[in-house]
Design a protein around this motif. Structure first.
Motif, PDB file in Angstrom:
ATOM      1  N   ARG A   3       6.543 -62.952   9.902  1.00 22.05           N
ATOM      2  CA  ARG A   3       5.390 -62.182   9.443  1.00 22.05           C
ATOM      3  C   ARG A   3       5.703 -61.541   8.093  1.00 22.05           C
ATOM      4  NH1 ARG A   3       4.236 -57.995  13.968  1.00 22.05           N
ATOM      5  NH2 ARG A   3       6.523 -58.114  14.121  1.00 22.05           N
ATOM      6  N   ILE A   4       4.658 -61.377   7.277  1.00 18.84           N
ATOM      7  CA  ILE A   4       4.815 -60.754   5.964  1.00 18.84           C
ATOM      8  C   ILE A   4       4.338 -59.309   6.040  1.00 18.84           C
ATOM      9  CG2 ILE A   4       4.157 -60.802   3.530  1.00 18.84           C
ATOM     10  CD1 ILE A   4       3.621 -63.821   3.855  1.00 18.84           C
ATOM     11  N   TRP A   5       5.224 -58.385   5.710  1.00 22.29           N
ATOM     12  CA  TRP A   5       4.843 -56.965   5.614  1.00 22.29           C
ATOM     13  C   TRP A   5       4.656 -56.654   4.141  1.00 22.29           C
ATOM     14  CZ3 TRP A   5       8.194 -52.438   4.357  1.00 22.29           C
ATOM     15  CH2 TRP A   5       7.471 -51.232   4.456  1.00 22.29           C
ATOM     16  N   GLU A   6       3.410 -56.381   3.765  1.00 23.30           N
ATOM     17  CA  GLU A   6       3.093 -56.114   2.372  1.00 23.30           C
ATOM     18  C   GLU A   6       2.861 -54.617   2.179  1.00 23.30           C
ATOM     19  OE1 GLU A   6       1.392 -55.028  -0.929  1.00 23.30           O
ATOM     20  OE2 GLU A   6      -0.250 -55.515   0.446  1.00 23.30           O
ATOM     21  N   SER A   7       3.754 -53.998   1.417  1.00 24.49           N
ATOM     22  CA  SER A   7       3.635 -52.575   1.114  1.00 24.49           C
ATOM     23  C   SER A   7       3.948 -52.347  -0.359  1.00 24.49           C
ATOM     24  CB  SER A   7       4.597 -51.762   2.000  1.00 24.49           C
ATOM     25  OG  SER A   7       4.433 -50.368   1.774  1.00 24.49           O
ATOM     26  N   PHE A  43      13.888 -54.760  14.740  1.00 23.11           N
ATOM     27  CA  PHE A  43      13.408 -55.679  13.717  1.00 23.11           C
ATOM     28  C   PHE A  43      13.807 -57.123  14.000  1.00 23.11           C
ATOM     29  CE2 PHE A  43      12.881 -51.771  11.369  1.00 23.11           C
ATOM     30  CZ  PHE A  43      11.813 -52.018  10.526  1.00 23.11           C
ATOM     31  N   LEU A  86       9.105 -46.552   5.950  1.00 24.60           N
ATOM     32  CA  LEU A  86       9.685 -47.772   6.511  1.00 24.60           C
ATOM     33  C   LEU A  86      10.445 -48.594   5.490  1.00 24.60           C
ATOM     34  CD1 LEU A  86       6.721 -48.916   8.807  1.00 24.60           C
ATOM     35  CD2 LEU A  86       8.832 -47.760   9.493  1.00 24.60           C
ATOM     36  N   GLN A  87       9.960 -48.609   4.244  1.00 29.04           N
ATOM     37  CA  GLN A  87      10.615 -49.475   3.270  1.00 29.04           C
ATOM     38  C   GLN A  87      12.046 -49.028   2.986  1.00 29.04           C
ATOM     39  OE1 GLN A  87       7.914 -49.222   0.010  1.00 29.04           O
ATOM     40  NE2 GLN A  87       8.967 -47.517  -0.975  1.00 29.04           N
ATOM     41  N   GLU A 105       7.596 -55.915  -0.520  1.00 30.54           N
ATOM     42  CA  GLU A 105       7.013 -57.004   0.256  1.00 30.54           C
ATOM     43  C   GLU A 105       8.174 -57.670   0.989  1.00 30.54           C
ATOM     44  OE1 GLU A 105       3.994 -60.205  -1.274  1.00 30.54           O
ATOM     45  OE2 GLU A 105       6.047 -60.902  -1.649  1.00 30.54           O
ATOM     46  N   GLY A 139      15.304 -58.318   7.389  1.00 30.49           N
ATOM     47  CA  GLY A 139      14.224 -59.104   6.819  1.00 30.49           C
ATOM     48  C   GLY A 139      14.609 -59.550   5.424  1.00 30.49           C
ATOM     49  N   LEU A 173       9.547 -60.538   7.610  1.00 32.59           N
ATOM     50  CA  LEU A 173      10.275 -60.056   8.781  1.00 32.59           C
ATOM     51  C   LEU A 173      10.951 -61.224   9.504  1.00 32.59           C
ATOM     52  CD1 LEU A 173       7.616 -57.487  10.036  1.00 32.59           C
ATOM     53  CD2 LEU A 173       9.667 -57.037   8.671  1.00 32.59           C
TER      54      LEU A 173
END
Length: 474
Positions: free
Chosen positions: A178-182, A458, A195-196, A171, A207, A174
């Protein structure tokens, strides 16, 4: 009221009085790392208590053009998480994000906040009969987010790999908030670009990691530790080849330690005693671990018997209990403190192919001693992954004002030798600020283009940990 004052008042309203530190005395501990290196003064220290609060802080920084310095447990060694000297960077500390969110002992995963202390994660896994195998000297203070940002290595890499191999999901906040949740707990996932993996080793420049799903292993039910005396670095490598075959994947650690480090450990921890009757030029600290009905004792004894027959091993001390094992590992931990007490010195974390370690140590030692006959070389490290800490203590009679330039010169000479072995200037500490120049000097034009392109994609405003890895503005 200045723009910065208005901005900080806004953050105080968002985070509460505990969530923002503005007083210089209270900010002092956020400006230094374990080694005592100190750099700059932050604009302030934000201490968000949730992913959402991190995102809100970052959004406001992005809108105002405020540079950000993500910070974990202050255990870095390349000044990557220390604020700049201009007083304009906002430190964003993850220390309040310290919850274990979930543990799945069947899937062998644990989901944690990025501010969790590594040792606490290991204890939480232990309570479920699992093991999180990342093992670092700083595990009582370093945080999972920092481990991810630096792609931490440590003592067990030869069996379990770097942090890169221990992360299943992330998680990330960025640079625009924005929150990128993976936070996927999948052991196999082959959907396009991973991507992670870009965030692992990115040192907070792409990030802020706020959460992670980590891979666990079965908790070993037994382990055996040995400290061995050997005649040469070549004997160490030959013994490693033997151990890697005879112990296979049960070999968890294989550390190269010179005699000087044993002495430094005893100086730093007086209750330690010389582990063997005689002193030897080189030592190996090794450990094997297993779950189930494996006779580790016989395995290790057979290895040592063969090593002695081949005149690789001269003597050894075998731990017969967890207490004795911890005592042997104390030599490895205390020798670091012994070096730190000697004041300013050159710290490196280079890597070469394992088979090249003896030749590299010999040639690098010759080059360094020719340039500085009165310096002291302390070369130790993780044999199983080719990672050496080829450290140098400057001459004791040298004036403090001359040490930095002298050590920099020796580092350049050392890296020139490293280039001949096609090695890396950083195996686990990262680039940060202190290794930026030699890192950039060794990047090809196409590598520089790709690295700069990732950063620009990014973080187009260049606000996220600027000046680390790449120069600010690139």
């Amino acid at each position: 009221m200045t723009a910065n004052t208005a901005f900080l008042n806004e953050l105080t309203s968002l985070l509460g009085e505990r969530g923002l530190i503005r007083e210089p005395d209270a900010m002092a501990r956020y400006t230094s790392d374990w080694a005592g290196d100190t750099l700059g003064t932050p604009l302030a220290v934000a201490r968000p208590a949730s992913t959402e609060e991190v995102a809100e802080v970052v959004k406001r920084c992005y809108a105002q053009g405020i540079a950000m310095t993500p910070q974990g447990g202050h255990s870095g060694l390349v000044a990557g998480a220390l604020p700049a000297t201009n007083g304009q960077e906002l430190v964003i500390s993850l220390e309040r994000l310290n919850s274990v969110r979930a543990i799945d002992p069947v899937n062998f995963t644990i989901t944690v906040d990025a501010g969790c202390i590594l040792e606490n994660v290991k204890l939480a896994a232990y309570d479920h009969d699992c093991d999180f195998p990342l093992s670092l000297g700083a595990q009582g203070s370093c945080q999972i987010g920092g481990n991810i940002a630096t792609n931490a290595g440590g003592l067990n890499v030869l069996r379990y790999g770097m942090m890169r191999e221990l992360v299943l999901g992330l998680e990330v906040v960025l640079p625009d908030g924005r929150i990128w949740e993976s936070l996927n707990a999948l052991h196999k996932d082959n959907r396009g670009y991973d991507l992670q993996q870009l965030f692992l080793g990115s040192e907070g420049t792409l990030g802020i990691v706020t959460g992670a799903v980590l891979k666990l292993s079965p908790r070993p039910t037994q382990n055996r530790t040995a400290l061995l005396g050997l005649p040469s670095v070549q004997a160490v490598i030959d013994l490693y080849g033997l151990a890697r075959r005879d112990c296979c994947d049960l070999l968890t650690a294989f550390e190269l330690i010179p005699r000087r480090c044993i002495e430094l450990a005893i100086e730093a921890t007086p209750e330690l005693r010389d582990p063997m009757e005689n002193a030897y030029p080189w030592y190996v600290l090794m450990e094997v671990a297993a779950t189930g009905p494996v006779d580790l004792g016989s395995m290790l004894e057979q290895l040592l018997e063969t090593g002695m027959e081949r005149e690789l091993v001269l003597d050894g001390a075998l731990a017969s209990s967890d207490t004795q094992s911890a005592q042997l590992w104390q030599f490895r931990e205390s020798m670091l403190e012994g070096q730190r007490r000697r004041g300013e010195h050159l710290r490196t974390d280079i890597s070469v192919p394992i088979s090249s370690i003896p030749a590299f140590v010999s040639r690098a030692s010759d080059v360094v001693m020719a340039a500085s006959p009165e310096c002291e070389i302390i070369a130790y490290g993780h044999v199983g992954d080719g990672n050496l800490h080829f450290n140098i203590l400057p001459p004791t009679a040298m004036a403090d004002s001359d040490k930095k330039a002298h050590l920099h010169d020796l580092e350049e000479r050392l890296f020139e030798v490293l280039d001949d072995f096609h090695g890396s200037i950083s195996a686990e500490h990262g680039i940060g600020r202190t290794k930026q120049a030699p890192y950039l000097a060794r990047l090809s034009s196409i590598e520089r283009e790709m690295v700069s392109g990732v950063k620009a994609l990014f973080d187009p405003k260049g606000l996220m940990n600027p000046g680390r890895i790449l120069p600010a503005g690139e």
